[in-house]
Design a protein around this motif. Structure first.
Motif, PDB file in Angstrom:
ATOM      1  N   VAL A   1       0.842  -1.207   0.000  1.00 64.03           N
ATOM      2  CA  VAL A   1       0.000   0.000   0.000  1.00 64.03           C
ATOM      3  C   VAL A   1       0.874   1.252   0.000  1.00 64.03           C
ATOM      4  CG1 VAL A   1      -2.085  -0.997   1.002  1.00 64.03           C
ATOM      5  CG2 VAL A   1      -0.245  -0.272   2.512  1.00 64.03           C
ATOM      6  N   LEU A   2       2.085   1.103  -0.554  1.00 59.87           N
ATOM      7  CA  LEU A   2       2.972   2.266  -0.604  1.00 59.87           C
ATOM      8  C   LEU A   2       2.405   3.298  -1.569  1.00 59.87           C
ATOM      9  CD1 LEU A   2       6.551   0.706  -0.724  1.00 59.87           C
ATOM     10  CD2 LEU A   2       5.452   1.955   1.175  1.00 59.87           C
ATOM     11  N   LEU A   3       2.349   4.535  -1.117  1.00 57.53           N
ATOM     12  CA  LEU A   3       1.943   5.602  -2.035  1.00 57.53           C
ATOM     13  C   LEU A   3       3.208   6.194  -2.633  1.00 57.53           C
ATOM     14  CD1 LEU A   3      -0.958   7.293  -0.040  1.00 57.53           C
ATOM     15  CD2 LEU A   3      -1.137   5.976  -2.155  1.00 57.53           C
ATOM     16  N   SER A   4       3.049   6.751  -3.836  1.00 59.85           N
ATOM     17  CA  SER A   4       4.225   7.232  -4.550  1.00 59.85           C
ATOM     18  C   SER A   4       4.049   8.710  -4.874  1.00 59.85           C
ATOM     19  CB  SER A   4       4.342   6.419  -5.843  1.00 59.85           C
ATOM     20  OG  SER A   4       5.023   7.134  -6.819  1.00 59.85           O
ATOM     21  N   ARG A   5       5.154   9.403  -5.061  1.00 57.97           N
ATOM     22  CA  ARG A   5       5.052  10.795  -5.515  1.00 57.97           C
ATOM     23  C   ARG A   5       5.190  10.890  -7.030  1.00 57.97           C
ATOM     24  NH1 ARG A   5       5.692  15.270  -1.867  1.00 57.97           N
ATOM     25  NH2 ARG A   5       5.391  14.445   0.214  1.00 57.97           N
ATOM     26  N   GLU A   6       5.564   9.764  -7.658  1.00 58.34           N
ATOM     27  CA  GLU A   6       5.831   9.805  -9.106  1.00 58.34           C
ATOM     28  C   GLU A   6       4.919   8.938  -9.955  1.00 58.34           C
ATOM     29  OE1 GLU A   6       8.974   8.809  -7.326  1.00 58.34           O
ATOM     30  OE2 GLU A   6       9.271  10.949  -6.940  1.00 58.34           O
ATOM     31  N   GLU A   7       4.418   7.840  -9.406  1.00 55.43           N
ATOM     32  CA  GLU A   7       3.731   6.849 -10.241  1.00 55.43           C
ATOM     33  C   GLU A   7       2.538   7.471 -10.987  1.00 55.43           C
ATOM     34  OE1 GLU A   7       3.473   4.371 -12.292  1.00 55.43           O
ATOM     35  OE2 GLU A   7       3.972   2.820 -10.810  1.00 55.43           O
ATOM     36  N   THR A   8       2.540   7.353 -12.317  1.00 56.65           N
ATOM     37  CA  THR A   8       1.372   7.779 -13.110  1.00 56.65           C
ATOM     38  C   THR A   8       0.966   6.676 -14.098  1.00 56.65           C
ATOM     39  OG1 THR A   8       2.747   8.829 -14.799  1.00 56.65           O
ATOM     40  CG2 THR A   8       1.955  10.252 -13.021  1.00 56.65           C
TER      41      THR A   8
ATOM     42  N   CYS B   1      -4.399  13.956  -5.011  1.00 55.43           N
ATOM     43  CA  CYS B   1      -4.994  15.275  -4.799  1.00 55.43           C
ATOM     44  C   CYS B   1      -4.293  15.975  -3.645  1.00 55.43           C
ATOM     45  CB  CYS B   1      -6.486  15.125  -4.477  1.00 55.43           C
ATOM     46  SG  CYS B   1      -7.290  16.728  -4.315  1.00 55.43           S
ATOM     47  N   ASN B   2      -4.013  17.275  -3.840  1.00 58.31           N
ATOM     48  CA  ASN B   2      -3.349  18.047  -2.780  1.00 58.31           C
ATOM     49  C   ASN B   2      -4.300  18.972  -2.040  1.00 58.31           C
ATOM     50  OD1 ASN B   2      -0.960  16.927  -3.467  1.00 58.31           O
ATOM     51  ND2 ASN B   2      -0.054  18.750  -4.392  1.00 58.31           N
ATOM     52  N   ASN B   3      -5.586  18.860  -2.319  1.00 60.21           N
ATOM     53  CA  ASN B   3      -6.478  19.914  -1.840  1.00 60.21           C
ATOM     54  C   ASN B   3      -6.891  19.838  -0.379  1.00 60.21           C
ATOM     55  OD1 ASN B   3      -6.608  21.625  -3.973  1.00 60.21           O
ATOM     56  ND2 ASN B   3      -8.082  20.360  -5.055  1.00 60.21           N
ATOM     57  N   MET B   4      -6.971  18.663   0.150  1.00 58.11           N
ATOM     58  CA  MET B   4      -7.352  18.523   1.554  1.00 58.11           C
ATOM     59  C   MET B   4      -8.684  19.174   1.919  1.00 58.11           C
ATOM     60  SD  MET B   4      -5.005  16.597   2.513  1.00 58.11           S
ATOM     61  CE  MET B   4      -4.743  16.426   4.243  1.00 58.11           C
ATOM     62  N   CYS B   5      -9.710  18.919   1.119  1.00 59.05           N
ATOM     63  CA  CYS B   5     -11.059  19.291   1.533  1.00 59.05           C
ATOM     64  C   CYS B   5     -11.306  18.498   2.814  1.00 59.05           C
ATOM     65  CB  CYS B   5     -12.081  18.912   0.467  1.00 59.05           C
ATOM     66  SG  CYS B   5     -11.775  19.773  -1.082  1.00 59.05           S
ATOM     67  N   SER B   6     -11.871  19.147   3.832  1.00 59.04           N
ATOM     68  CA  SER B   6     -11.838  18.522   5.164  1.00 59.04           C
ATOM     69  C   SER B   6     -12.658  17.242   5.259  1.00 59.04           C
ATOM     70  CB  SER B   6     -12.292  19.521   6.220  1.00 59.04           C
ATOM     71  OG  SER B   6     -13.632  19.873   6.011  1.00 59.04           O
ATOM     72  N   PHE B   7     -13.650  17.077   4.365  1.00 54.93           N
ATOM     73  CA  PHE B   7     -14.523  15.892   4.424  1.00 54.93           C
ATOM     74  C   PHE B   7     -13.951  14.697   3.667  1.00 54.93           C
ATOM     75  CE2 PHE B   7     -15.820  18.825   1.045  1.00 54.93           C
ATOM     76  CZ  PHE B   7     -15.586  18.040  -0.083  1.00 54.93           C
ATOM     77  N   CYS B   8     -12.870  14.895   2.924  1.00 51.70           N
ATOM     78  CA  CYS B   8     -12.527  13.946   1.861  1.00 51.70           C
ATOM     79  C   CYS B   8     -11.369  13.016   2.219  1.00 51.70           C
ATOM     80  CB  CYS B   8     -12.189  14.726   0.597  1.00 51.70           C
ATOM     81  SG  CYS B   8     -11.952  13.643  -0.814  1.00 51.70           S
TER      82      CYS B   8
ATOM     83  N   PHE C   1      -5.791  10.965   1.321  1.00 50.97           N
ATOM     84  CA  PHE C   1      -5.146   9.926   2.139  1.00 50.97           C
ATOM     85  C   PHE C   1      -5.059   8.595   1.393  1.00 50.97           C
ATOM     86  CE2 PHE C   1      -7.309  12.977   4.828  1.00 50.97           C
ATOM     87  CZ  PHE C   1      -6.270  13.435   5.609  1.00 50.97           C
ATOM     88  N   THR C   2      -6.053   8.318   0.546  1.00 54.37           N
ATOM     89  CA  THR C   2      -6.038   7.019  -0.125  1.00 54.37           C
ATOM     90  C   THR C   2      -5.298   7.062  -1.459  1.00 54.37           C
ATOM     91  OG1 THR C   2      -8.174   7.450  -1.166  1.00 54.37           O
ATOM     92  CG2 THR C   2      -8.216   6.244   0.914  1.00 54.37           C
ATOM     93  N   ARG C   3      -5.280   8.228  -2.092  1.00 56.26           N
ATOM     94  CA  ARG C   3      -4.645   8.302  -3.417  1.00 56.26           C
ATOM     95  C   ARG C   3      -3.376   9.146  -3.419  1.00 56.26           C
ATOM     96  NH1 ARG C   3      -6.560   6.615  -8.109  1.00 56.26           N
ATOM     97  NH2 ARG C   3      -8.346   5.255  -7.976  1.00 56.26           N
TER      98      ARG C   3
END
Ligand code: 5AD
Ligand code: SF4
Length: 475
Positions: free
Chosen positions: A153-160, A184-191, A195-197
């Motif tokens: 479940v490693l998240l990446s900063r580059e993978e597309t 997504c970098n937006n951090m809408c408080s409900f979303c 964290f998952t993507r």
């Protein structure tokens, strides 16, 4: 935020299974079955997953009973979406009891959110893979085959996944989705999505243009560029150092051919620029339709949601779109019952809907997601029955707005891309106009029209969801 196919995605698009043809070069091997839930990005990811597995010799099947591997590509956006997947996992339990060698994998947002907990909680899960780790699937399958529970479940900063050519699943051969960015970098408080993507990253423009060109050459007539927040697309060519923003990318895709239609989703109101609007206006093949989630019509609630715009700012954006492209339609995501929402806030939401005249909306009741800013900072204090009543009012208003906007189209002629027979009759075609409205019209005998043809149709009557019309001349 990427939109869902429909306001009740949980009932409509979830659980679509792979029904694609077997590729001719598929090695006879283990059969995999994949079911996708949630947003278009997930459906698009399943096409990348199918491609990765196919390259390794796995063969897709549409029949879950035959599968050696069952994958669920999951969604965490609302609690209900997760419950649906859990229910599905218990159904697979029965199949696994009869065929213990079969492996079950949970992919996507739930995998990322729950990580190895899924292996412990749902004892039947063998593989857990987050959205940035699909390349490791073949290796994880090997591990699971040898009896080890497999997780990445490693998240990446580059993978597309830029270099992976998706296997088109359940495709009608006319419309295709192309991911242009991830995270997504937006951090809408409900979303839960950030964290998952993970962090936002854009895909190299040349690979996007090449994929769209290839689709066009295969006969596709419409591409939808996908991203959680497409207007913040930004790629710098490492060789030339030339930056490409979303307007430039749109232009490049539009230039592939005037007969390739382009759509995109989703636009964050804070990021869509005049440059994008002028690019849309300049190219007839860029559809005049913008999905512009508002979430709430109350500035106070928008602030709590961390949406970074006010009610007035949003309305000014809607006005600007209409100034530049009067024919452009707008749809929205609307959420009701967010923490502390009052009747007055709710009235403000109804009012912004009336002022924006959405042709369509995707409407949701707030569902608290663990780990989000809202879950940490605020109390989910609007009772369920109040959420439900407010949601009903929003849906009712949207239905009347949709009918009103459709009535205004009666007598107008639109270019329609035929997608297939209408749901009700195979004597009628169904297609969509540039504004994303569904049009239904009688077939004409003895002509060359087929799914994928463009045709001019005059709207003669309507319901809230459909314009009914007649063919006026072929284009
Ligand atoms: N509860 C309800 N709806 C949500 N959305 C995102 N997070 C939540 C949540 N926690 C909605 C937003 C978003 C759409 C895709 O889903 O309206 O734009
Ligand atoms: Fe969309 Fe906001 Fe979620 Fe990002 S954080 S995916 S912009 S709703």
């Amino acid at each position: 935020m990427l939109n869902f196919a429909n306001k009740t995605i949980d009932e409509n698009r979830q659980g679509e299974a792979y029904a694609g043809e077997l590729a001719t070069n598929a090695k006879p091997g283990k059969l995999f079955y994949i079911e996708s839930y949630g947003c278009q990005m997930n459906f698009s990811d399943s096409e990348i997953i199918a491609s990765i597995l196919h390259t390794e010799g796995f063969v897709p099947t549409k029949n879950v009973e035959d599968a050696d591997l069952i994958f669920l590509n999951t969604c965490s956006i609302r609690e209900k979406a997760e419950q649906t997947v859990r229910k599905r996992l218990t159904e697979f339990k029965k199949i696994k009891k009869q065929r213990p060698s079969m492996l079950i994998g949970v992919l996507g947002c739930m995998a990322e959110r729950l990580k190895s907990k899924l292996l412990e909680e749902e004892k039947l899960v063998d593989i857990v893979v987050g959205p940035d780790a699909y390349r490791s699937l073949p290796q994880l399958i090997d591990e699971a085959d040898s009896g080890t529970k497999a997780v990445n479940v490693l998240l990446s900063r580059e993978e597309t996944y830029a270099d992976i050519s998706p296997v088109r699943l359940n495709s009608n051969g006319i419309n295709a989705f192309v991911s242009i960015m991830r995270g997504c970098n937006n951090m809408c408080s409900f979303c839960v999505v950030p964290f998952t993507r993970g962090r936002e990253r854009s895909r190299d423009d040349a690979s996007i243009v090449a994929e769209c060109k290839d689709l066009f050459e295969q006969g596709y007539k419409e591409v939808t560029l996908l991203g959680q927040n497409v207007d913040s697309y930004y790629w710098v060519d490492p060789k030339t150092n030339h930056p490409v923003d979303f307007a430039m990318l749109l232009e490049k895709v539009a230039q592939i051919s005037p007969s390739l239609r382009i759509r995109f989703s989703t636009s964050h109101p804070k990021d869509i620029t005049d440059k994008v609007l002028h690019t849309m206006k300049a190219h007839a093949n860029i559809c005049k339709y913008i999905h512009l989630p508002v979430q709430s019509g109350s500035t106070r609630i928008l602030q709590l949601m961390n949406r970074t715009y006010t009610r007035e700012w949003y309305l000014a954006k809607v006005k600007r779109i209409k100034e530049i492209m009067p024919e452009c339609t707008i749809s929205a995501d609307i959420m009701t019952g967010f923490c502390t929402e009052t009747e007055q806030d709710h009235e403000n939401t109804l009012d912004i809907m009336r002022q924006s005249k959405y042709e369509y909306s995707y409407m949701f009741a707030y569902s608290e997601r663990p780990g989000t800013l809202a879950a940490k900072r605020y109390t989910d204090d609007v009772p369920d029955e109040v959420k439900k009543r407010r949601l009903d009012e929003i849906v009712k208003l949207q239905n009347s707005l949709s009918l009103e906007t459709n009535k205004l189209d009666i007598g107008k002629v639109f270019e329609v891309l035929i997608e297939g027979n209408s749901k009700k009759s195979d004597l009628q075609w169904m297609g969509r106009n540039s504004q994303n409205k569904v049009m239904v019209f009688d077939k004409i005998e003895n002509n060359q029209l087929q799914p994928g043809s463009f045709v001019h149709v005059m709207a003669e009557s309507c319901t809230q969801g459909t314009l009914m019309g007649k063919i006026v001349n072929l284009s």
